[in-house]
Design a protein around this motif. Sequence first.
Motif, PDB file in Angstrom:
ATOM      1  N   PRO A 100      -0.192 -12.276  -0.226  1.00 42.95           N
ATOM      2  CA  PRO A 100       1.135 -12.722   0.231  1.00 42.95           C
ATOM      3  C   PRO A 100       2.282 -12.254  -0.654  1.00 42.95           C
ATOM      4  O   PRO A 100       3.384 -12.037  -0.159  1.00 42.95           O
ATOM      5  N   SER A 101       2.042 -12.079  -1.939  1.00 40.59           N
ATOM      6  CA  SER A 101       3.137 -11.687  -2.824  1.00 40.59           C
ATOM      7  C   SER A 101       3.593 -10.254  -2.601  1.00 40.59           C
ATOM      8  O   SER A 101       4.700  -9.884  -3.009  1.00 40.59           O
ATOM      9  N   ASN A 102       2.784  -9.416  -1.973  1.00 41.83           N
ATOM     10  CA  ASN A 102       3.264  -8.069  -1.658  1.00 41.83           C
ATOM     11  C   ASN A 102       3.457  -7.854  -0.159  1.00 41.83           C
ATOM     12  O   ASN A 102       3.424  -6.732   0.333  1.00 41.83           O
ATOM     13  N   ILE A 103       3.691  -8.964   0.549  1.00 41.07           N
ATOM     14  CA  ILE A 103       4.198  -8.902   1.923  1.00 41.07           C
ATOM     15  C   ILE A 103       5.629  -9.422   1.874  1.00 41.07           C
ATOM     16  O   ILE A 103       5.864 -10.601   1.636  1.00 41.07           O
ATOM     17  N   LEU A 104       6.573  -8.536   2.044  1.00 44.18           N
ATOM     18  CA  LEU A 104       7.990  -8.884   1.933  1.00 44.18           C
ATOM     19  C   LEU A 104       8.547  -9.251   3.304  1.00 44.18           C
ATOM     20  O   LEU A 104       8.015  -8.832   4.342  1.00 44.18           O
ATOM     21  N   LEU A 105       9.623 -10.009   3.299  1.00 43.34           N
ATOM     22  CA  LEU A 105      10.215 -10.501   4.547  1.00 43.34           C
ATOM     23  C   LEU A 105      11.661 -10.059   4.655  1.00 43.34           C
ATOM     24  O   LEU A 105      12.442 -10.204   3.709  1.00 43.34           O
ATOM     25  N   GLY A 106      12.015  -9.542   5.824  1.00 41.90           N
ATOM     26  CA  GLY A 106      13.375  -9.097   6.076  1.00 41.90           C
ATOM     27  C   GLY A 106      14.281 -10.244   6.492  1.00 41.90           C
ATOM     28  O   GLY A 106      13.880 -11.410   6.555  1.00 41.90           O
ATOM     29  N   SER A 107      15.508  -9.897   6.817  1.00 38.69           N
ATOM     30  CA  SER A 107      16.514 -10.906   7.142  1.00 38.69           C
ATOM     31  C   SER A 107      16.146 -11.719   8.375  1.00 38.69           C
ATOM     32  O   SER A 107      16.553 -12.871   8.524  1.00 38.69           O
ATOM     33  N   GLU A 108      15.376 -11.126   9.296  1.00 40.60           N
ATOM     34  CA  GLU A 108      14.913 -11.832  10.499  1.00 40.60           C
ATOM     35  C   GLU A 108      13.461 -12.269  10.366  1.00 40.60           C
ATOM     36  O   GLU A 108      12.780 -12.480  11.363  1.00 40.60           O
ATOM     37  N   MET A 109      12.990 -12.382   9.129  1.00 41.46           N
ATOM     38  CA  MET A 109      11.622 -12.799   8.818  1.00 41.46           C
ATOM     39  C   MET A 109      10.584 -11.800   9.325  1.00 41.46           C
ATOM     40  O   MET A 109       9.418 -12.149   9.540  1.00 41.46           O
ATOM     41  N   GLU A 110      10.985 -10.551   9.521  1.00 37.90           N
ATOM     42  CA  GLU A 110      10.026  -9.530   9.880  1.00 37.90           C
ATOM     43  C   GLU A 110       9.276  -9.096   8.622  1.00 37.90           C
ATOM     44  O   GLU A 110       9.874  -8.934   7.562  1.00 37.90           O
ATOM     45  N   PRO A 111       7.930  -8.937   8.689  1.00 36.91           N
ATOM     46  CA  PRO A 111       7.148  -8.642   7.485  1.00 36.91           C
ATOM     47  C   PRO A 111       7.094  -7.148   7.170  1.00 36.91           C
ATOM     48  O   PRO A 111       7.106  -6.305   8.074  1.00 36.91           O
ATOM     49  N   TYR A 112       7.017  -6.848   5.877  1.00 33.39           N
ATOM     50  CA  TYR A 112       6.860  -5.482   5.393  1.00 33.39           C
ATOM     51  C   TYR A 112       5.746  -5.462   4.346  1.00 33.39           C
ATOM     52  O   TYR A 112       5.803  -6.204   3.364  1.00 33.39           O
ATOM     53  N   ILE A 113       4.747  -4.617   4.552  1.00 32.25           N
ATOM     54  CA  ILE A 113       3.680  -4.459   3.561  1.00 32.25           C
ATOM     55  C   ILE A 113       4.201  -3.570   2.439  1.00 32.25           C
ATOM     56  O   ILE A 113       4.695  -2.465   2.679  1.00 32.25           O
ATOM     57  N   SER A 114       4.101  -4.049   1.211  1.00 32.25           N
ATOM     58  CA  SER A 114       4.568  -3.261   0.067  1.00 32.25           C
ATOM     59  C   SER A 114       3.401  -2.968  -0.876  1.00 32.25           C
ATOM     60  O   SER A 114       2.286  -3.453  -0.678  1.00 32.25           O
ATOM     61  N   ASP A 115       3.679  -2.168  -1.898  1.00 32.94           N
ATOM     62  CA  ASP A 115       2.722  -1.831  -2.970  1.00 32.94           C
ATOM     63  C   ASP A 115       1.525  -1.030  -2.481  1.00 32.94           C
ATOM     64  O   ASP A 115       0.550  -0.873  -3.212  1.00 32.94           O
ATOM     65  N   PHE A 116       1.589  -0.516  -1.254  1.00 28.86           N
ATOM     66  CA  PHE A 116       0.458   0.281  -0.803  1.00 28.86           C
ATOM     67  C   PHE A 116       0.504   1.645  -1.503  1.00 28.86           C
ATOM     68  O   PHE A 116       1.552   2.248  -1.686  1.00 28.86           O
ATOM     69  N   GLY A 117      -0.653   2.119  -1.946  1.00 25.05           N
ATOM     70  CA  GLY A 117      -0.753   3.391  -2.660  1.00 25.05           C
ATOM     71  C   GLY A 117      -0.552   3.281  -4.157  1.00 25.05           C
ATOM     72  O   GLY A 117      -0.825   4.228  -4.887  1.00 25.05           O
ATOM     73  N   LEU A 118      -0.073   2.121  -4.630  1.00 22.50           N
ATOM     74  CA  LEU A 118       0.174   1.995  -6.069  1.00 22.50           C
ATOM     75  C   LEU A 118      -1.121   1.975  -6.868  1.00 22.50           C
ATOM     76  O   LEU A 118      -1.133   2.363  -8.033  1.00 22.50           O
ATOM     77  N   GLY A 119      -2.189   1.498  -6.254  1.00 19.99           N
ATOM     78  CA  GLY A 119      -3.464   1.480  -6.954  1.00 19.99           C
ATOM     79  C   GLY A 119      -3.890   2.877  -7.354  1.00 19.99           C
ATOM     80  O   GLY A 119      -4.403   3.095  -8.447  1.00 19.99           O
ATOM     81  N   HIS A 120      -3.675   3.816  -6.467  1.00 16.64           N
ATOM     82  CA  HIS A 120      -4.024   5.201  -6.778  1.00 16.64           C
ATOM     83  C   HIS A 120      -3.183   5.712  -7.936  1.00 16.64           C
ATOM     84  O   HIS A 120      -3.693   6.317  -8.873  1.00 16.64           O
ATOM     85  N   LEU A 121      -1.882   5.458  -7.881  1.00 15.64           N
ATOM     86  CA  LEU A 121      -1.009   5.928  -8.958  1.00 15.64           C
ATOM     87  C   LEU A 121      -1.356   5.252 -10.278  1.00 15.64           C
ATOM     88  O   LEU A 121      -1.298   5.878 -11.344  1.00 15.64           O
ATOM     89  N   ALA A 122      -1.721   3.962 -10.220  1.00 16.99           N
ATOM     90  CA  ALA A 122      -2.100   3.255 -11.441  1.00 16.99           C
ATOM     91  C   ALA A 122      -3.356   3.856 -12.040  1.00 16.99           C
ATOM     92  O   ALA A 122      -3.462   4.023 -13.255  1.00 16.99           O
ATOM     93  N   ASN A 123      -4.312   4.212 -11.184  1.00 18.87           N
ATOM     94  CA  ASN A 123      -5.532   4.821 -11.695  1.00 18.87           C
ATOM     95  C   ASN A 123      -5.280   6.228 -12.221  1.00 18.87           C
ATOM     96  O   ASN A 123      -5.963   6.692 -13.129  1.00 18.87           O
ATOM     97  N   MET A 124      -4.292   6.936 -11.654  1.00 24.73           N
ATOM     98  CA  MET A 124      -3.906   8.227 -12.212  1.00 24.73           C
ATOM     99  C   MET A 124      -3.360   8.044 -13.619  1.00 24.73           C
ATOM    100  O   MET A 124      -3.564   8.862 -14.508  1.00 24.73           O
ATOM    101  N   GLU A 125      -2.647   6.918 -13.822  1.00 28.04           N
ATOM    102  CA  GLU A 125      -2.084   6.637 -15.139  1.00 28.04           C
ATOM    103  C   GLU A 125      -3.182   6.502 -16.184  1.00 28.04           C
ATOM    104  O   GLU A 125      -3.008   6.859 -17.330  1.00 28.04           O
ATOM    105  N   ILE A 126      -4.329   5.938 -15.781  1.00 28.80           N
ATOM    106  CA  ILE A 126      -5.387   5.725 -16.755  1.00 28.80           C
ATOM    107  C   ILE A 126      -6.446   6.815 -16.666  1.00 28.80           C
ATOM    108  O   ILE A 126      -7.492   6.724 -17.280  1.00 28.80           O
ATOM    109  N   GLY A 127      -6.148   7.857 -15.873  1.00 28.38           N
ATOM    110  CA  GLY A 127      -7.050   8.986 -15.812  1.00 28.38           C
ATOM    111  C   GLY A 127      -8.240   8.778 -14.899  1.00 28.38           C
ATOM    112  O   GLY A 127      -9.227   9.473 -15.002  1.00 28.38           O
ATOM    113  N   ALA A 128      -8.164   7.791 -13.999  1.00 28.65           N
ATOM    114  CA  ALA A 128      -9.281   7.507 -13.104  1.00 28.65           C
ATOM    115  C   ALA A 128      -9.093   8.231 -11.785  1.00 28.65           C
ATOM    116  O   ALA A 128      -8.013   8.671 -11.437  1.00 28.65           O
TER     117      ALA A 128
END
Length: 710
Positions: A541-569
């Motif tokens: 729920p913390s990375n599902i954001l809500l717009g002005s009309e309470m429409e949902p937006y999925i966020s943070d997608f793909g960050l796991g890959h970038l985070a693993n690139m940071e640690i060389g994984a």
Amino acid sequence: MAMELRFTQARFCAFLLLLLFCCSLFPVPLALNEEVEALLSFKSSIEEDPGGSMASWNSTASDPCAWNGVTCQEGKVVAIALPRSHLLGSLPPSLSALAALRRINLRSNRLRGLLPPGLFSASSLQSLVLSGNSFSGAIPDEVGSLSSLQIFELSNNFLDGTIPASIAHCKRLRLLDLSRNNFSGALPAGFGTNLTALERLDLSYNRLNGSIPRDLGNLSSLIDTLDLSHNDFSGSIPASLGNLPERIYVDLAFNNLSGSIPQNGALVNRGPTAFIGNPNLCGEPLKNPCPASATSQSQFPYLPSDQSPVSSLDGRKSTSSLSKRSVIAIVIGDVLAIGLMAMLFFHCYRRTVSSKSELKTENSSSDSKDSKMCYCCGKDRSEVLAENVKQFDLIPLDKQVHFDLDDLLKGSAFVMGKSGIGIVYKVALDDGITMAVRRLGEGGSQRFKDFQTEVEAIGKVKHPNIVQLRAYYWSADEKLLIYDFISNGNLSNAIHGNPSDANFSPLPWSVRVKIMKGVAKGLAFLHEFSPKKYVHGDLKPSNILLGSEMEPYISDFGLGHLANMEIGATSIYSVGKANEKQQSPLSSISFSPIWSNTLFYQAPEALKSLRPSQKWDVYSYGVILLELISGRSPSAVMDTSDMDLVRWVQISIEEKKSLLNVIDPYLAQEPEREDDITAALKVALACAQFNPENRPSMRHIVDSLDKLAS
């Protein structure tokens, strides 16, 4: 004639005897006259009964034991139960005339007005459940006369004033729930000393203040909850709370408590959710350390005192100085170390000069600023060239980006959040545009081309329910991702409230359905139609954001890959890209913070699988649906019981408990939605199946949810 008269008299006497005998066996009609009158008085105070729950209550039917919602024992009314009947009206004091009345359950109606003091003179009353109505005013002091009272539920009303001191006389109370009202003031004296039979105490979401009484530690019969959260309690946490049974859930979140958290008994090994929202609390399990107190010299005898360390009590020099042999050994070691460092420095210097000359020859148009890196770490020339690429401006991913890095740096920035994979800022540009900027931080072993490839793939994912990545910035020292700013917070705060929001109100069912459908459509798009058929891997729920009309937006997608690139994984967030040598998610917890807040939403197979799958996302989505339907936080359920939210709901259904025991109490006020709520609950449980093969695809979930009325 005389004989006939005697026969007639005998028959009359027999009739009288029979009548008296019948009256002794069946006294109900005579005894219930007063009770009928009391019940009809209650019916007359009801203005609306849309479901006809009280249709059978009428004066022509003199036996109320046959009336809907009325229970009798031995010809006496002992219970009135009309929960969720949509009754609009008030509660008359005449119910006190029901001398044998033991239970009243009018939960989740539309009853209003004051609680009549006369009601509390029903001395046999054992259970009074009036939660989920609109009662106002104070609890009458007469509540103390209910010496047999065991269950007292007044949650979700508009009651105010102080909690009467007389409630401490109800020494048989097992359940006291006064949550979600407007009670203020301190808890009455003797509260914990007298109510030692309490098994559950919930005073959350009020305006209670003062200190937490020390005698609450005497509530040794608690088996469920001590919830004092979302109040204005101040002062320190009494160490006596550690005397409570360790199996219960203690919740002190969102108050004004201060000082260190006692580490004894029931207060040990509690999660941070039990204490958050108290800015002045410190110590475990919070990340706010307590200031170190002044330590005495006696605690650390090995530290030197203010006197000279070489002086003894009689003024003579200490004999503890180093021997000559030890001094010589130390000097020789230092010389050898300095020589070795000099040789290494000379070797690095030669390689650096050689690398710079090659770079100038092969890329004369490159930036004139030399890279501040040492090339003596064994990297080949291609890696050196790639890592010398420097980016000095934003790279837009669509035509809507009309600002550059200077515009971004000049904007007003506010920190919105921080996680293991960077800080998120809200940046207001001079032209009025607001963006969200995630700073991934310094370092990282990935090359620019790898980062560019991954980020541009993320930027190509465009869907109305997915936060759009608009631009990025890369350098060896800084990496920024620039997104659309979504203005209405996240789903977690929308479900459970935010401590800074004094006007919090629960989401109506129509909004919850809108969020369910939007998230499902966004996730289905990621799985089926995105360029790489992505797996989110960290949906919550913390990375599902809500717009002005309470429409949902999925966020943070793909960050796991970038985070693993940071640690060389190797990336583990896109289908078909897992490496057989990749570490399991369980082992990655120690070095990849992206997993730290995901455990409550992780699929069971996450502990043994090598890579996330789309079925992982389906499971996480199912837990989010259960959270939306129940209004309960998975972490709170885990702290309260020995099971997660999924298992808690499954057991409730297996035990055939009422739907009211599972859903958010606020949804009980929308009874016309019961069929849709039940349908959504079935979808949630299908998503949260233990066996991943039994979980539906997101495409099928979208089809199922489309049948729900918005």
